[in-house]
Design a protein around this motif. Structure first.
Motif, short mmCIF file in Angstrom:
data_model
loop_
_atom_site.label_atom_id
_atom_site.label_comp_id
_atom_site.label_asym_id
_atom_site.label_seq_id
_atom_site.Cartn_x
_atom_site.Cartn_y
_atom_site.Cartn_z
N GLN A 1 -14.39 -26.95 11.12
CA GLN A 1 -14.99 -28.28 11.07
C GLN A 1 -15.39 -28.66 9.65
N GLN A 2 -15.93 -27.68 8.91
CA GLN A 2 -16.34 -27.95 7.53
C GLN A 2 -15.13 -28.22 6.63
N LEU A 3 -14.06 -27.48 6.84
CA LEU A 3 -12.85 -27.69 6.04
C LEU A 3 -12.29 -29.10 6.24
N VAL A 4 -12.26 -29.54 7.48
CA VAL A 4 -11.76 -30.89 7.78
C VAL A 4 -12.64 -31.94 7.11
N ALA A 5 -13.95 -31.73 7.15
CA ALA A 5 -14.88 -32.70 6.56
C ALA A 5 -14.74 -32.77 5.05
N ALA A 6 -14.45 -31.63 4.41
CA ALA A 6 -14.40 -31.58 2.94
C ALA A 6 -13.03 -31.87 2.37
N ALA A 7 -11.98 -31.71 3.19
CA ALA A 7 -10.62 -31.79 2.65
C ALA A 7 -10.21 -33.20 2.29
N GLY A 8 -10.69 -34.20 3.01
CA GLY A 8 -10.33 -35.58 2.71
C GLY A 8 -9.34 -36.14 3.71
N VAL B 1 -9.84 -29.55 -8.40
CA VAL B 1 -11.11 -30.21 -8.09
C VAL B 1 -11.32 -30.31 -6.59
N ARG B 2 -10.26 -30.65 -5.85
CA ARG B 2 -10.36 -30.73 -4.39
C ARG B 2 -10.71 -29.36 -3.80
N ALA B 3 -10.07 -28.31 -4.34
CA ALA B 3 -10.34 -26.96 -3.85
C ALA B 3 -11.79 -26.57 -4.12
N LYS B 4 -12.31 -26.93 -5.28
CA LYS B 4 -13.70 -26.60 -5.60
C LYS B 4 -14.66 -27.38 -4.71
N ARG B 5 -14.27 -28.61 -4.35
CA ARG B 5 -15.10 -29.38 -3.43
C ARG B 5 -15.15 -28.71 -2.06
N ILE B 6 -14.00 -28.22 -1.60
CA ILE B 6 -13.95 -27.51 -0.32
C ILE B 6 -14.79 -26.24 -0.38
N LEU B 7 -14.64 -25.50 -1.48
CA LEU B 7 -15.40 -24.26 -1.64
C LEU B 7 -16.90 -24.54 -1.68
N GLY B 8 -17.27 -25.62 -2.38
CA GLY B 8 -18.68 -25.98 -2.45
C GLY B 8 -19.25 -26.34 -1.08
N GLY B 9 -18.45 -27.00 -0.26
CA GLY B 9 -18.90 -27.35 1.09
C GLY B 9 -19.15 -26.12 1.93
N ALA C 1 -7.73 -14.99 -7.30
CA ALA C 1 -9.09 -15.52 -7.20
C ALA C 1 -10.03 -14.46 -6.61
N LYS C 2 -9.54 -13.70 -5.63
CA LYS C 2 -10.36 -12.65 -5.04
C LYS C 2 -10.68 -11.56 -6.06
N ARG C 3 -9.63 -11.15 -6.80
CA ARG C 3 -9.86 -10.07 -7.78
C ARG C 3 -10.81 -10.52 -8.89
N ALA C 4 -10.67 -11.76 -9.32
CA ALA C 4 -11.51 -12.26 -10.41
C ALA C 4 -12.85 -12.80 -9.90
N ARG C 5 -12.98 -12.92 -8.58
CA ARG C 5 -14.17 -13.50 -7.97
C ARG C 5 -14.46 -14.88 -8.55
N SER C 6 -13.40 -15.64 -8.74
CA SER C 6 -13.52 -16.96 -9.35
C SER C 6 -13.61 -18.08 -8.33
N GLY C 7 -13.32 -17.77 -7.07
CA GLY C 7 -13.39 -18.78 -6.02
C GLY C 7 -12.11 -19.57 -5.89
N VAL C 8 -11.66 -20.19 -7.00
CA VAL C 8 -10.45 -21.02 -6.99
C VAL C 8 -9.56 -20.63 -8.16
N THR C 9 -8.26 -20.45 -7.88
CA THR C 9 -7.29 -20.14 -8.93
C THR C 9 -6.02 -20.94 -8.71
#
Length: 481
Positions: free
Chosen positions: A105-112, A140-148, A193-201
């Motif tokens: 539900q959160q992904l749908v809300a944040a994805a656009g 930027v969209r991916a970071k918005r989803i991650l932030g949500g 992204a997992k290895r670097a723990r960066s969230g988005v790559t």
């Protein structure tokens, strides 16, 4: 008696027909429901791989007709929850299912609204953005989803859970033209992204140990320059007020003998890792200015714009440009060199020096894809450029998105305050063209006016456009944005 028998026969036939019709309706309804369920994840009710494949085939099918250089297109984001196994192991699979439903539900809300969210299985989701979107915009969209996901509180079995994720980002066609390639490359980026723990790559072929040998592509590219496989197409730039022609943008294409039509985003990043990028830059400049000189001799006055790689934005560029101008006796003021925001931000001091030298020579410089990156106002203020070209991701949905309208309004106002000409790319509808005129945008470019065309088509198109421009031009805008 015969009458009664006839009546019964007719009644029986009518009832049988109604029963047959009802059965057909029931079977059709069941078939539709079966088809719907075959495309849905039963837990989250999101689409599944089948739906993703169908939608990807639709949005990826139009790549060949894009009006840019291939740096904008559909995007695929691969979302994988971090440490989700601990939820199942600690609270049980039923609790894990509750979390997955909330995450969906959160992904749908944040994805656009232009995105399709699907569940691939387990704790892995895919977000397909129809776009077109730039690489920066997709990140930027991916970071918005991650932030949500990070900000929302998830609960299962009365326990508050901190849900985090890693997201791999790919953009077609530069990262792949098929769903299979995009998924594979997004998977590589996601694990980085997992290895670097960066969230988005964002996917980078240079960091992909499974990527095909880049030397082969470079070898073919060198051959392409010698064997007439490279071509330049031209897309007109139109004055927003009069709809008169102001210039053309040169767009490079590679007619690969095996892979078909390739856009610059599919091979320029490879060339940028070698000196071949400078030879390509010179070739495109020579070709574009030569063609524009022929149009001028035939009576068509128009500027010509050429995209410059960030790697080529160095002091040797002015020498290449001087050679091209002298060879074709082309006026410097009618040449526009387009540089991206990344070229400005990666080495701002060098960019300022090179752009300053080009401007001193009378050459115009435009910042392309503005709004997709992270150019600071201080950097823009100190850069002696002439134009801002608004990133097409804000233009394609301008008439439907109040947020995009607000961004475009702010960019136009900012640019005019700095004394810059504003060009909007990706204009695909009359509504967008009219709204941009209302906002006092200077020039427009996009499919609404013309698709990129070969050099031999330009004169006939320009003649026809000039005849129609007065009839299609909007009324003068009132006031100032």
């Amino acid at each position: 008696m015969n009458g009664i028998a006839l009546w019964l026969t007719v009644a029986f036939a009518v009832c049988s027909a109604l029963a047959a019709a009802a059965l057909v309706v029931l079977l059709v309804a069941r078939d539709r429901e079966r088809h719907r369920m075959a495309r849905r994840d039963p837990l989250t009710q999101l689409g599944n791989r089948t739906m993703l494949a169908e939608e990807a085939e639709r949005v990826l099918g139009g790549i060949a007709d894009m009006d840019g250089d291939g740096s904008h297109g559909p995007a695929l984001l691969l979302v994988d929850l971090d440490g989700f196994k601990d939820v199942n192991d600690t609270l049980g699979h039923a609790a894990g299912d509750e979390v997955l439903v909330e995450v969906a539900q959160q992904l749908v809300a944040a994805a656009g609204p232009d995105a399709l969210v699907t569940r691939l299985g387990g704790d892995e989701f895919a977000v397909l953005i129809a776009g077109p979107v730039s690489a920066g915009g997709a990140v930027v969209r991916a970071k918005r989803i991650l932030g949500g996901l990070t900000l929302r509180e998830f609960r299962a079995r009365g326990v508050s859970l901190d849900v985090r994720a890693s997201i791999g980002v790919t953009v077609a066609p530069s990262d792949g033209r098929t769903l299979s390639d995009l998924l594979q490359h997004a998977d590589v980026a996601m694990y980085q992204a997992k290895r670097a723990r960066s969230g988005v790559t964002r996917y980078d072929a240079a960091n992909d140990e499974h990527s095909p040998d880049r030397l082969e592509t470079l070898s073919h590219l060198r051959e392409a320059m010698l064997e007439d496989q490279l071509h330049v197409r031209y897309q007109p730039v139109i004055a927003a007020g009069s709809h008169g022609l102001t210039g053309f943008e040169a767009l490079l294409r590679w007619h690969h003998p095996e892979r078909g039509l390739l856009l610059p985003a599919e091979f320029i990043p490879i060339a940028e890792r070698t000196s071949l990028i400078h030879a390509l830059t010179r070739w495109v400049l020579l070709t574009a200015v030569r063609d524009a000189s022929r149009w001028r001799q035939a009576g068509l006055e128009a500027s010509i714009a050429v995209n410059i790689s960030p790697v080529s934005l160095e002091h040797g560029l002015l020498g290449i440009v001087e050679e091209v101008l002298a060879l074709h006796r082309w006026p410097a003021s009618q040449l526009v060199l387009e540089v991206t925001e990344s070229a400005v931000t990666e080495n701002p001091e060098q960019a300022r020096a090179v752009v300053g030298a080009l401007r001193a020579r009378g050459i115009q410089v435009a910042v392309d894809d503005f709004g997709a990156g992270f150019t600071s106002l201080s950097q823009l203020r100190g850069l002696p450029v002439h134009q801002l070209k608004i990133d097409r991701q804000f233009i394609t949905a301008l008439d439907r998105s109040p947020d995009d309208d607000a961004v475009v309004t702010a960019i136009i106002d900012l640019g005019h305050r700095l004394g810059l000409t504003i060009v909007a790319e990706g204009v695909e509808s009359l509504a967008a063209a009219e709204r941009l005129h209302e906002l006092r945008c200077d020039d427009l470019q996009g499919f609404w006016f013309a698709k990129p065309m070969v050099a031999d088509e330009v004169l006939s198109w320009a003649s026809e456009h000039a005849a129609n421009a007065r009839a299609t031009a909007p009324a003068p805008a009132v006031g100032h944005a």
